[in-house]
Design a protein around this motif. Structure first.
Motif, PDB file in Angstrom:
ATOM      1  N   GLY A 178       3.190   6.775  -6.804  1.00 56.00           N
ATOM      2  CA  GLY A 178       2.422   5.769  -7.317  1.00 56.00           C
ATOM      3  C   GLY A 178       2.836   5.332  -8.712  1.00 56.00           C
ATOM      4  N   ASN A 179       2.276   4.107  -9.259  1.00 55.23           N
ATOM      5  CA  ASN A 179       2.895   3.669 -10.644  1.00 55.23           C
ATOM      6  C   ASN A 179       4.191   3.640 -10.901  1.00 55.23           C
ATOM      7  OD1 ASN A 179       2.531   2.705 -13.321  1.00 55.23           O
ATOM      8  ND2 ASN A 179       0.597   3.978 -13.698  1.00 55.23           N
ATOM      9  N   ALA A 237      -2.080  -5.228  -2.883  1.00 53.86           N
ATOM     10  CA  ALA A 237      -3.316  -6.104  -3.139  1.00 53.86           C
ATOM     11  C   ALA A 237      -4.584  -5.581  -3.821  1.00 53.86           C
ATOM     12  CB  ALA A 237      -3.658  -6.496  -1.809  1.00 53.86           C
ATOM     13  N   GLN A 238      -4.470  -4.151  -3.700  1.00 57.59           N
ATOM     14  CA  GLN A 238      -5.663  -3.589  -4.302  1.00 57.59           C
ATOM     15  C   GLN A 238      -5.033  -2.353  -5.151  1.00 57.59           C
ATOM     16  OE1 GLN A 238      -8.542  -2.174  -1.552  1.00 57.59           O
ATOM     17  NE2 GLN A 238      -9.790  -1.095  -3.244  1.00 57.59           N
ATOM     18  N   PRO A 239      -5.197  -2.465  -6.436  1.00 54.65           N
ATOM     19  CA  PRO A 239      -4.549  -1.191  -7.216  1.00 54.65           C
ATOM     20  C   PRO A 239      -5.101   0.056  -6.654  1.00 54.65           C
ATOM     21  CG  PRO A 239      -5.182  -3.063  -8.718  1.00 54.65           C
ATOM     22  CD  PRO A 239      -5.648  -3.260  -7.183  1.00 54.65           C
ATOM     23  N   GLY A 240      -4.304   0.953  -6.524  1.00 56.38           N
ATOM     24  CA  GLY A 240      -4.869   2.566  -6.307  1.00 56.38           C
ATOM     25  C   GLY A 240      -5.410   2.559  -4.842  1.00 56.38           C
ATOM     26  N   SER A 241      -4.795   1.695  -3.711  1.00 48.81           N
ATOM     27  CA  SER A 241      -5.468   1.609  -2.426  1.00 48.81           C
ATOM     28  C   SER A 241      -4.644   2.635  -1.557  1.00 48.81           C
ATOM     29  CB  SER A 241      -5.578   0.196  -1.770  1.00 48.81           C
ATOM     30  OG  SER A 241      -4.027  -0.114  -1.782  1.00 48.81           O
ATOM     31  N   VAL A 242      -3.368   3.027  -2.109  1.00 48.60           N
ATOM     32  CA  VAL A 242      -2.664   4.095  -1.226  1.00 48.60           C
ATOM     33  C   VAL A 242      -2.378   5.309  -2.428  1.00 48.60           C
ATOM     34  CG1 VAL A 242      -1.896   2.418   0.496  1.00 48.60           C
ATOM     35  CG2 VAL A 242      -0.682   2.744  -1.663  1.00 48.60           C
ATOM     36  N   ARG A 243      -2.023   6.344  -1.643  1.00 47.61           N
ATOM     37  CA  ARG A 243      -1.569   7.473  -2.646  1.00 47.61           C
ATOM     38  C   ARG A 243      -0.229   7.862  -2.081  1.00 47.61           C
ATOM     39  NH1 ARG A 243      -5.164   8.702   1.192  1.00 47.61           N
ATOM     40  NH2 ARG A 243      -4.899  10.635   2.369  1.00 47.61           N
ATOM     41  N   ALA A 244       0.479   8.883  -2.870  1.00 53.30           N
ATOM     42  CA  ALA A 244       1.550   9.384  -2.572  1.00 53.30           C
ATOM     43  C   ALA A 244       1.620  10.204  -1.413  1.00 53.30           C
ATOM     44  CB  ALA A 244       2.180  10.333  -3.648  1.00 53.30           C
ATOM     45  N   PRO A 274      -4.594  -5.365   1.889  1.00 58.73           N
ATOM     46  CA  PRO A 274      -4.517  -3.736   1.702  1.00 58.73           C
ATOM     47  C   PRO A 274      -4.089  -3.089   2.926  1.00 58.73           C
ATOM     48  CG  PRO A 274      -6.651  -4.679   0.669  1.00 58.73           C
ATOM     49  CD  PRO A 274      -5.982  -5.709   1.384  1.00 58.73           C
ATOM     50  N   SER A 275      -3.205  -2.247   2.685  1.00 50.81           N
ATOM     51  CA  SER A 275      -2.716  -1.303   3.945  1.00 50.81           C
ATOM     52  C   SER A 275      -3.576  -0.190   4.076  1.00 50.81           C
ATOM     53  CB  SER A 275      -1.273  -0.965   3.629  1.00 50.81           C
ATOM     54  OG  SER A 275      -0.313  -2.093   3.298  1.00 50.81           O
ATOM     55  N   ARG A 276      -3.443   0.294   5.300  1.00 52.48           N
ATOM     56  CA  ARG A 276      -4.291   1.220   5.853  1.00 52.48           C
ATOM     57  C   ARG A 276      -3.328   2.165   6.728  1.00 52.48           C
ATOM     58  NH1 ARG A 276      -6.830   0.047   2.393  1.00 52.48           N
ATOM     59  NH2 ARG A 276      -8.953  -0.645   2.110  1.00 52.48           N
TER      60      ARG A 276
END
Lengths: 269, 498
Positions: A49-50, A91-98, A122-124
């Motif tokens: 991330g980031n 599309a949405q900050p923080g929507s996924v994690r490592a 946003p992905s899922r």
């Protein structure tokens, strides 16, 4: 067409509610919009991330590095992307994690040593990749049909026929290195799919020039059989207002598309 | 045989490497700008142009006839950009009007100065001869460039800006086809005067709403055969002196049938265009604009090798002396012997050298620039038959891309052509123009060339970003080198500094 699975529908519906990122330009309003805007769809696993893989994309909480596991759809993408890391602007900050594996619906942005893409929703979680592939393929077929139907709608005449001769001269040229070098094709009409034709033969103007301005316009030759979507004043050039032309690649279809075009003509009425 | 090869290698070392090692040779950087992730592309990426941000010269943008990969966009055409001085390149699709085969139509682009705003004049790829004037404050973003001006029936928009007192002054030379007035029945010309050479200037283009101050001014003051030739080229000095060069198509010209008969005309304005480009009057006919050369017969779209030639023109003003200006053009009734000429004025365009400072036969795409030391750079592409380039496929002709500098009264070529490549990569391999510019003492340029990978074909230490095996002369679409792609035409970026 198969119904859209609930999980994707929910994902997209959620996207409609949450998509407020500046780079997304327009919030997609429904799954079709998302799929139409998603020119690069892949299954990937978030590495960091980031972070970014490209020096010209600034790392932020909207950027993640994702390992591409499987490309679902992406015309023009490198053939060996699987296993490589690319940058995704979320599309949405923080929507996924490592460590998270997800289906990413994106559009391409930068291509260099690596790539950067922008999410259109946003992905899922990835779910079944085959299922995603089928949905995307169905959307692409629909999109192609829509494009062809739009072209049919603006065509004055749609005919199936055969070119019986090609001739030069008699059409207005422009004194430019982009001169069209107009030629005329005589097409014997075998069936009329749209519009009215006064005679058995129609004359269609086409640019013989391969200059970049005209390079993508179809060229015709004697004996060629096809379905022609014929437009009037398509080039919008003075002196050509009354000529029938088929200047876009979509305007010439192979004859095996007959049933499809008949269907699209009918559904467009 | 071995002895001969050893001798040749040693000679090449002394010619190329030794001067650089001891610091007396020019420093040359040469990069094929196709990015690694575009290694599968095989298009004809010709007619390139280049913009270097004068305030931050490591920021560079290049255009060419490249379509955007559909995975990015089907509606916007690409630019290539570098933010590290040209070492690595990216592709970003932000130019409105993508065409699936060529990307955009004619395109030229420039930065003005500290604003960092990139300007472009284009013919859209999805319309027929429609001009757009564009700008973007961030060429790395995904946002398409803003359309400032949109107009039908135009040709060869050529962009040249200059920063002044916090404003971006932008000049876009163009050939207004809508004004053509040729009596020949094969043409459909609905204009009135046929005085088509024009410019769209804006004195403050960076932020104002469209059209951002742009409006058309007709430059041609003479009767023509019905339409001038396409190139209209601006050159700007920081003092506010603006030159414009164009090719007047004489009344007795073949007028786009086989050949044209043209004059090279140079206009000047001493206050950013406020005087209407009327500072120069020709002593012969009293019209605005001095005729540098008259009655030049120019093949119209005849083929020199596989490249069409017809109307080539370039102009550059000395940053140290606004009165010192150089012009280059191409002429020749026979396209197989199209010839380039360079001339100079030292009195602001009033008088010109009677003979050529430089003449190059069988050549095209002249491009001039002058650096802050007052040194003139001259880029051109010459067809040599039989040539010495390495090749696959047939033919014997080679396109040699040369960059020469004027030192005193002598031209000095680089010790090796920038490129020396086979003329067998399909039609229109070069395009109708290239571009050269200077920032401080460094020259920056771009040209298109056959990418057949043989180091002997390029200036030493050429860099490819795309996947290449130099030993087998193969290109690949993948990093593992399992998928071979055919050779094609790529844009090449270069810098030269002494």
């Amino acid at each position: 067409m198969r119904p859209i699975p609930l999980w994707i529908f929910l994902t997209f519906s959620l996207a409609c509610l949450l998509c407020a990122d500046g780079n997304s330009k327009q919030a997609p309003s429904n799954p079709d919009d998302i799929l139409n805007r998603a020119t690069f769809v892949f299954i990937g696993t978030v590495s960091k991330g980031n972070a970014t893989t490209m020096p010209d994309v600034k790392a932020s909480d909207s950027t993640v590095v994702v390992r591409v596991d499987e490309v679902i759809d992406g015309s023009g993408a490198p053939p060996d992307l699987a296993g490589k890391e690319i940058t995704v602007q979320l599309a949405q900050p923080g929507s996924v994690r490592a460590g998270q594996k997800a289906a990413f619906f994106t559009r391409g942005w930068l291509m260099g040593e690596s790539m950067a893409v922008i999410e259109v929703a946003p992905s899922r979680e990835a779910g079944n990749s085959q299922q995603v592939r089928e949905i995307v393929q169905a959307a692409r077929h629909k999109s192609a049909d829509d494009a062809l139907q739009n072209e049919i709608a603006t065509a004055e005449i749609v005919v199936a026929g055969r070119v019986t001769g090609v001739s030069s001269g008699g059409l207005p040229e422009f004194p430019s290195e982009h001169t069209p070098q107009w030629k005329k094709a005589a097409i014997v009409v075998e069936s009329i799919l749209k519009g009215h034709v006064a005679a058995r033969t129609v004359t269609v103007a086409f640019p013989a020039s391969v200059d970049p301005v005209w390079g993508s316009s179809p060229k015709f030759k004697e004996g060629q059989q096809a379905i022609w979507l014929l437009h009037r004043n398509q080039a919008q050039l003075p002196g050509m207002e009354n000529q029938l032309t088929a200047l876009k690649p979509l305007d010439v279809q192979s004859r095996d598309q007959l049933e499809r075009i008949q269907r699209l003509v009918k559904s467009g009425r | 045989m071995m002895h001969l090869q050893s001798f040749r290698a040693l000679r090449l070392f002394f010619i190329l490497a030794l001067p650089a090692l001891i610091g007396c040779g020019p420093k040359v950087k040469l990069v094929d700008i196709i990015p690694a992730t575009q290694s599968g592309e095989t298009g004809s990426d010709s007619e390139p142009n280049i913009a270097v941000d004068p305030a931050h010269p490591h920021r560079i943008v290049i255009s060419a006839f490249t379509p955007c990969p559909p995975m990015i966009s089907t509606t916007e055409a690409p630019i290539y950009f570098s933010t590290n001085g040209g070492d690595t390149w990216h592709l970003n699709c932000i130019v409105p009007g993508n065409n699936a085969i060529y990307g955009t139509g004619d395109i030229t682009l420039r930065f003005a100065g500290s604003s960092g705003v990139l300007y472009a004049g284009i013919l859209r790829g999805d319309r027929f001869l429609q001009l757009n004037i564009l700008r973007t404050a961030d060429f790395t973003s995904a946002t398409p460039m803003t359309v400032l001006v949109q107009r039908d029936l135009e040709d060869q928009p050529y962009t040249q800006p200059h920063a002044h007192s916090g404003t971006d002054r932008v000049y876009i030379g163009n050939n207004n086809i809508a004004d053509c007035n040729i009596p020949n029945p094969i043409f459909h010309c609905t204009g009135t005067t046929g005085q088509s050479s024009s410019v769209d200037p804006s004195l403050d283009a960076a932020t104002a709403a469209p059209p951002a101050g742009f409006s058309t001014q007709v430059l041609e003051d003479r009767a023509t055969c019905g339409q001038d030739l396409p190139p209209v080229r601006p050159a700007i000095h920081r003092s506010g002196v603006v030159y414009l060069a164009y090719l007047r198509n004489d009344p007795g010209s073949g007028c786009f049938i086989g050949t044209n008969t043209a004059d090279v005309v140079v206009l000047r304005d001493d206050n950013w265009g406020a005087g209407g480009y009327k500072a120069l009057t020709d002593p012969g006919d009293g019209k605005f604009g001095v005729r540098v050369a008259t009655g030049l017969v120019m093949s119209w779209l005849g083929d020199l090798g596989l490249e069409r030639v017809g109307a080539q023109l370039s102009i550059a003003v000395d940053p140290k002396d606004s009165q010192k200006v150089y012009v280059a053009w191409g002429d020749g009734a026979n396209p197989n012997n199209f010839t380039l000429h360079v001339r100079r004025s030292t009195d602001g365009g009033k008088t010109w050298s009677a003979s050529d400072l430089k003449t190059v036969s069988t050549a095209t795409n002249p491009a001039l620039a002058i650096n802050d030391d007052g040194r003139v750079g001259f880029l051109y592409q010459q067809l040599v038959n039989p040539g010495t380039c390495k090749r696959s496929g047939g033919g014997t002709s080679c396109w040699e891309t040369h960059f020469e500098r004027l030192k005193g009264s002598k031209w000095k070529d680089l010790p090796h052509p920038l490129a020396n490549v086979a003329d067998n990569a399909g039609g229109f391999p070069l395009g109708d123009y290239v571009h050269l510019m200077a920032v401080e003492d460094k020259f920056y340029g771009v040209f298109s060339a056959n990418n057949y990978p043989d180091t002997a074909n390029f200036y030493p230490n050429v860099k490819y970003q795309r996947q290449v095996d130099w030993s087998t002369h193969q290109l690949f679409s993948d990093a593992a080198h399992t998928m071979v792609v055919s050779h094609s035409v790529d844009p090449f970026f270069f810098t030269v500094e002494d």
